[in-house]
Design a protein around this motif. Structure first.
Motif, PDB file in Angstrom:
ATOM      1  N   TRP A   1       0.715  -1.117   0.094  1.00  0.00           N
ATOM      2  CA  TRP A   1       0.137  -0.049   0.021  1.00  0.00           C
ATOM      3  C   TRP A   1       0.956   1.260  -0.074  1.00  0.00           C
ATOM      4  CZ3 TRP A   1      -5.054  -0.265  -1.027  1.00  0.00           C
ATOM      5  CH2 TRP A   1      -5.829  -1.454  -0.696  1.00  0.00           C
ATOM      6  N   ALA A   2       2.022   1.204   0.769  1.00  0.00           N
ATOM      7  CA  ALA A   2       2.837   2.383   0.755  1.00  0.00           C
ATOM      8  C   ALA A   2       3.307   2.795  -0.482  1.00  0.00           C
ATOM      9  CB  ALA A   2       3.948   2.118   1.911  1.00  0.00           C
ATOM     10  N   ASN A   3       3.336   4.033  -0.834  1.00  0.00           N
ATOM     11  CA  ASN A   3       3.815   4.870  -2.225  1.00  0.00           C
ATOM     12  C   ASN A   3       3.262   4.206  -3.299  1.00  0.00           C
ATOM     13  OD1 ASN A   3       5.600   6.348  -0.516  1.00  0.00           O
ATOM     14  ND2 ASN A   3       6.952   4.477  -0.378  1.00  0.00           N
ATOM     15  N   ARG A   4       2.044   3.514  -3.132  1.00  0.00           N
ATOM     16  CA  ARG A   4       1.310   2.807  -4.293  1.00  0.00           C
ATOM     17  C   ARG A   4       1.089   3.978  -5.441  1.00  0.00           C
ATOM     18  NH1 ARG A   4      -2.365   3.779  -0.310  1.00  0.00           N
ATOM     19  NH2 ARG A   4      -4.622   4.444  -0.764  1.00  0.00           N
ATOM     20  N   ASP A   5       0.706   5.294  -5.172  1.00  0.00           N
ATOM     21  CA  ASP A   5       0.558   6.161  -6.354  1.00  0.00           C
ATOM     22  C   ASP A   5       1.877   6.353  -7.122  1.00  0.00           C
ATOM     23  OD1 ASP A   5      -2.151   7.303  -5.829  1.00  0.00           O
ATOM     24  OD2 ASP A   5      -1.658   8.317  -4.033  1.00  0.00           O
ATOM     25  N   GLN A   6       2.969   6.422  -6.430  1.00  0.00           N
ATOM     26  CA  GLN A   6       4.177   6.924  -7.166  1.00  0.00           C
ATOM     27  C   GLN A   6       4.658   5.565  -7.911  1.00  0.00           C
ATOM     28  OE1 GLN A   6       3.634   7.540  -4.049  1.00  0.00           O
ATOM     29  NE2 GLN A   6       4.801   9.221  -3.293  1.00  0.00           N
ATOM     30  N   LYS A   7       4.276   4.270  -7.426  1.00  0.00           N
ATOM     31  CA  LYS A   7       4.587   3.186  -8.101  1.00  0.00           C
ATOM     32  C   LYS A   7       3.749   3.032  -9.354  1.00  0.00           C
ATOM     33  CE  LYS A   7       5.458  -1.951  -7.412  1.00  0.00           C
ATOM     34  NZ  LYS A   7       6.615  -1.872  -7.646  1.00  0.00           N
ATOM     35  N   VAL A   8       2.606   3.197  -9.252  1.00  0.00           N
ATOM     36  CA  VAL A   8       1.513   2.852 -10.236  1.00  0.00           C
ATOM     37  C   VAL A   8       2.149   4.104 -11.560  1.00  0.00           C
ATOM     38  CG1 VAL A   8      -0.673   3.413 -11.096  1.00  0.00           C
ATOM     39  CG2 VAL A   8      -0.406   2.024  -9.208  1.00  0.00           C
ATOM     40  N   LEU A   9       2.044   5.327 -11.125  1.00  0.00           N
ATOM     41  CA  LEU A   9       2.435   6.472 -12.142  1.00  0.00           C
ATOM     42  C   LEU A   9       3.856   6.220 -12.757  1.00  0.00           C
ATOM     43  CD1 LEU A   9       1.187   9.437 -10.082  1.00  0.00           C
ATOM     44  CD2 LEU A   9       0.152   8.489 -12.134  1.00  0.00           C
ATOM     45  N   THR A  10       4.794   5.937 -11.854  1.00  0.00           N
ATOM     46  CA  THR A  10       6.083   5.541 -12.497  1.00  0.00           C
ATOM     47  C   THR A  10       6.162   4.446 -13.465  1.00  0.00           C
ATOM     48  OG1 THR A  10       7.256   6.417 -10.522  1.00  0.00           O
ATOM     49  CG2 THR A  10       8.468   5.174 -12.115  1.00  0.00           C
ATOM     50  N   ALA A  11       5.688   3.252 -13.421  1.00  0.00           N
ATOM     51  CA  ALA A  11       5.494   2.035 -13.993  1.00  0.00           C
ATOM     52  C   ALA A  11       4.664   2.471 -15.309  1.00  0.00           C
ATOM     53  CB  ALA A  11       4.780   0.874 -13.262  1.00  0.00           C
ATOM     54  N   LEU A  12       3.506   3.172 -15.141  1.00  0.00           N
ATOM     55  CA  LEU A  12       2.730   3.406 -16.491  1.00  0.00           C
ATOM     56  C   LEU A  12       3.481   4.503 -17.282  1.00  0.00           C
ATOM     57  CD1 LEU A  12      -0.790   4.219 -15.081  1.00  0.00           C
ATOM     58  CD2 LEU A  12       0.009   2.011 -16.006  1.00  0.00           C
ATOM     59  N   ALA A  13       4.417   5.211 -16.752  1.00  0.00           N
ATOM     60  CA  ALA A  13       5.054   6.215 -17.729  1.00  0.00           C
ATOM     61  C   ALA A  13       5.998   5.609 -18.586  1.00  0.00           C
ATOM     62  CB  ALA A  13       5.832   7.345 -16.879  1.00  0.00           C
ATOM     63  N   ALA A  14       6.679   4.460 -17.623  1.00  0.00           N
ATOM     64  CA  ALA A  14       7.706   3.718 -18.426  1.00  0.00           C
ATOM     65  C   ALA A  14       7.124   2.586 -19.372  1.00  0.00           C
ATOM     66  CB  ALA A  14       8.606   3.082 -17.406  1.00  0.00           C
ATOM     67  N   ASN A  15       5.948   2.591 -19.342  1.00  0.00           N
ATOM     68  CA  ASN A  15       5.134   1.649 -20.336  1.00  0.00           C
ATOM     69  C   ASN A  15       5.307   0.067 -19.948  1.00  0.00           C
ATOM     70  OD1 ASN A  15       3.128   1.423 -22.518  1.00  0.00           O
ATOM     71  ND2 ASN A  15       4.635   0.788 -23.928  1.00  0.00           N
ATOM     72  N   ASN A  16       5.736  -0.016 -18.599  1.00  0.00           N
ATOM     73  CA  ASN A  16       5.892  -1.362 -18.199  1.00  0.00           C
ATOM     74  C   ASN A  16       4.933  -1.550 -16.858  1.00  0.00           C
ATOM     75  OD1 ASN A  16       7.262  -0.182 -16.130  1.00  0.00           O
ATOM     76  ND2 ASN A  16       9.081  -0.898 -16.393  1.00  0.00           N
ATOM     77  N   GLY A  17       3.812  -0.910 -16.947  1.00  0.00           N
ATOM     78  CA  GLY A  17       3.209  -1.202 -15.768  1.00  0.00           C
ATOM     79  C   GLY A  17       1.622  -2.101 -15.946  1.00  0.00           C
ATOM     80  N   PRO A  18       1.121  -2.259 -14.988  1.00  0.00           N
ATOM     81  CA  PRO A  18       0.003  -3.364 -15.142  1.00  0.00           C
ATOM     82  C   PRO A  18      -1.110  -3.014 -16.269  1.00  0.00           C
ATOM     83  CG  PRO A  18      -0.594  -1.981 -13.267  1.00  0.00           C
ATOM     84  CD  PRO A  18       0.670  -1.477 -13.867  1.00  0.00           C
ATOM     85  N   ASP A  19      -1.798  -4.180 -16.606  1.00  0.00           N
ATOM     86  CA  ASP A  19      -3.033  -4.113 -17.351  1.00  0.00           C
ATOM     87  C   ASP A  19      -4.109  -3.725 -16.499  1.00  0.00           C
ATOM     88  OD1 ASP A  19      -1.739  -4.921 -20.088  1.00  0.00           O
ATOM     89  OD2 ASP A  19      -1.248  -6.576 -18.865  1.00  0.00           O
ATOM     90  N   VAL A  20      -4.159  -4.265 -15.246  1.00  0.00           N
ATOM     91  CA  VAL A  20      -5.356  -4.063 -14.349  1.00  0.00           C
ATOM     92  C   VAL A  20      -4.691  -3.524 -12.937  1.00  0.00           C
ATOM     93  CG1 VAL A  20      -7.058  -5.066 -13.290  1.00  0.00           C
ATOM     94  CG2 VAL A  20      -6.785  -5.618 -15.381  1.00  0.00           C
ATOM     95  N   PHE A  21      -5.214  -2.587 -12.279  1.00  0.00           N
ATOM     96  CA  PHE A  21      -4.800  -2.259 -10.861  1.00  0.00           C
ATOM     97  C   PHE A  21      -6.007  -1.641 -10.219  1.00  0.00           C
ATOM     98  CE2 PHE A  21      -3.904   1.526 -13.232  1.00  0.00           C
ATOM     99  CZ  PHE A  21      -4.417   2.657 -12.481  1.00  0.00           C
ATOM    100  N   TYR A  22      -5.632  -1.700  -8.749  1.00  0.00           N
ATOM    101  CA  TYR A  22      -6.756  -1.466  -7.836  1.00  0.00           C
ATOM    102  C   TYR A  22      -6.605  -0.022  -7.609  1.00  0.00           C
ATOM    103  CZ  TYR A  22      -9.108  -1.460  -3.293  1.00  0.00           C
ATOM    104  OH  TYR A  22     -10.191  -1.306  -2.407  1.00  0.00           O
TER     105      TYR A  22
END
Length: 418
Positions: A81-102
């Motif tokens: 849960w900690a720092n989930r915003d940053q993790k999601v945003l960073t991963a999406l920007a690098a185009n290696n994020g999830p296809d689904v997230f909570y």
């Protein structure tokens, strides 16, 4: 924290757009609704309980039910849960994020407003949307478009100490339903040496001002950026809180308090706000309590978050991802998920999991009144400014009307930054 997140969102958006453009030709799967669903997807979830093994078994079962329909490999990854915003945003920007997230209600509109989420409406024609609790769907929409499907809800309401009820000469079977009735009980509690209510003035607006604002028929800000916190209903909510503090119905430290557990556990308080996740601690207190429906003034309303699953717009397999969201939030899988996590299902038909649980069954009836918070990209960032004005009012430095007007100006200042 909010300034850091806002900066990160702006930075990530630029990178996100470049990544999305570069990957358009690499998408797997077909167009929305054409039935061509294959390939693989990655799903990011969180630890919803303290039992990792039980959660793994649950996800294995949910994935298996999805694979019965679609030939898609699903990788479930649990992130903290900690720092989930940053993790999601960073991963999406690098185009290696999830296809689904909570996601939760104060995240979704930020992402949707920046074009970072896939609109789901084209995928929902064959989905049973009428079975979802109406209030659960509020948090999934931005500008009349659907960007998520809900899997859980909460409903906060008042838990009353039965011994205190009897001490003030009232009946535990006839709990207050309106502001006027609660005020009558609060006066009697004060006269008998009890506090009427826990008020956590240092906490989220979702648990302090907002429920009273909604009960007064008010709204903080609309999705069209109309600021309404200082209209007649808003001022009435400010006045009600100020009145409780001035009359000593809530504790002296309510301006900045984060909890009043000691007062409640010590039998010094008539009522405390709680939800399903509060039940364990309330039962540990050893106090005999009863749960009341949310209060009503002009409206009957309360706060209750909604948890949802969303698809980033740069997903490499949007069709498979959208279909996964539909499966994970169907009634059968909502039963699995919420039986384990003990949250309330966002589908009416799945609430039968609590038929033999007295308190959760009762709380599940109240999700129909549960507002998920302020659904707006600045919903999170406006809270400190509003909180400061409520605290200033309670300290006697501003009238309720002055505080409401100042809160409105603080919201407009945040809007101007957009």
């Amino acid at each position: 924290m909010q300034k850091k997140l806002t900066f990160l969102l702006v930075l990530v958006m630029g990178l996100f757009l470049m990544a999305a453009c570069s990957s358009k030709d690499e998408k797997a799967g077909g167009k929305a609704g054409d039935g061509e669903v294959s390939g693989e997807i990655t799903v990011w979830v969180h630890p919803y309980t303290g039992d990792a093994d039980a959660e793994k078994k649950m996800w294995d079962e949910i994935v298996a039910s999805y694979k019965e329909k679609f030939d898609v490999d699903v990788k479930i990854e649990t992130i903290p849960w900690a720092n989930r915003d940053q993790k999601v945003l960073t991963a999406l920007a690098a185009n290696n994020g999830p296809d689904v997230f909570y996601a939760i209600p104060d995240q979704m509109p930020q992402y949707a407003d920046e074009g970072m989420l896939l609109e789901l409406d084209p995928y929902l024609k064959d989905n049973d949307m009428d079975d979802f609790v109406d209030t659960a769907l509020l948090s999934t929409k931005w500008k009349d478009k659907t960007y998520g499907l809900p899997i859980l809800q909460e409903a906060y309401t008042l838990f009353y100490n039965k011994e205190v009820i009897k001490a003030i000469g009232e009946d535990p079977e006839k709990l207050p339903a309106t502001w006027d009735e609660f005020s009558d009980w609060a006066k009697k509690a004060k006269d008998k040496g009890f506090y009427a209510l826990s008020y956590q003035g240092g906490g989220s607006m979702n648990g302090t001002l907002y429920p009273f604002l909604w009960q007064a028929g008010g709204e903080v800000i609309t999705q069209d950026d109309e600021v309404k916190i200082n209209n007649e209903a808003g001022v009435e909510a400010f006045e009600f809180i100020n009145n409780m503090y001035k009359k000593g119905w809530i504790p002296e430290d309510s301006v900045t308090a984060m909890e009043h557990d000691a007062l409640w556990n010590g039998g010094k308080m008539l009522a405390v706000q709680g939800s399903g996740i509060s039940l364990t601690n309330l039962q540990k207190s050893g106090l005999d309590f009863v749960i009341a429906p949310p209060l009503k003034n002009k409206e009957q309303a309360t706060y209750g978050t909604t948890g949802m699953f969303v698809v980033p717009s740069n997903s490499d397999n949007p069709d498979a991802a959208a279909e996964f969201i539909k499966v994970v939030t169907n009634a059968e899988n909502q039963r699995k998920f919420n039986t384990l996590t003990q949250y309330i299902p966002a589908r009416e038909s799945a609430k039968d999991i609590f038929d033999d649980q007295k308190y959760l069954s009762q709380l599940s009836e109240y999700t129909q009144y549960a507002q998920p918070g302020v659904i707006h990209p600045i919903g999170r960032s406006i809270m400190p400014g509003i909180q400061a004005e409520v605290q200033t009012m309670m300290a006697g430095e501003k009238t309720p009307e002055e505080a409401a007007d100042a809160a409105a100006e603080a919201i407009k200042a945040e809007l101007a930054k957009q």
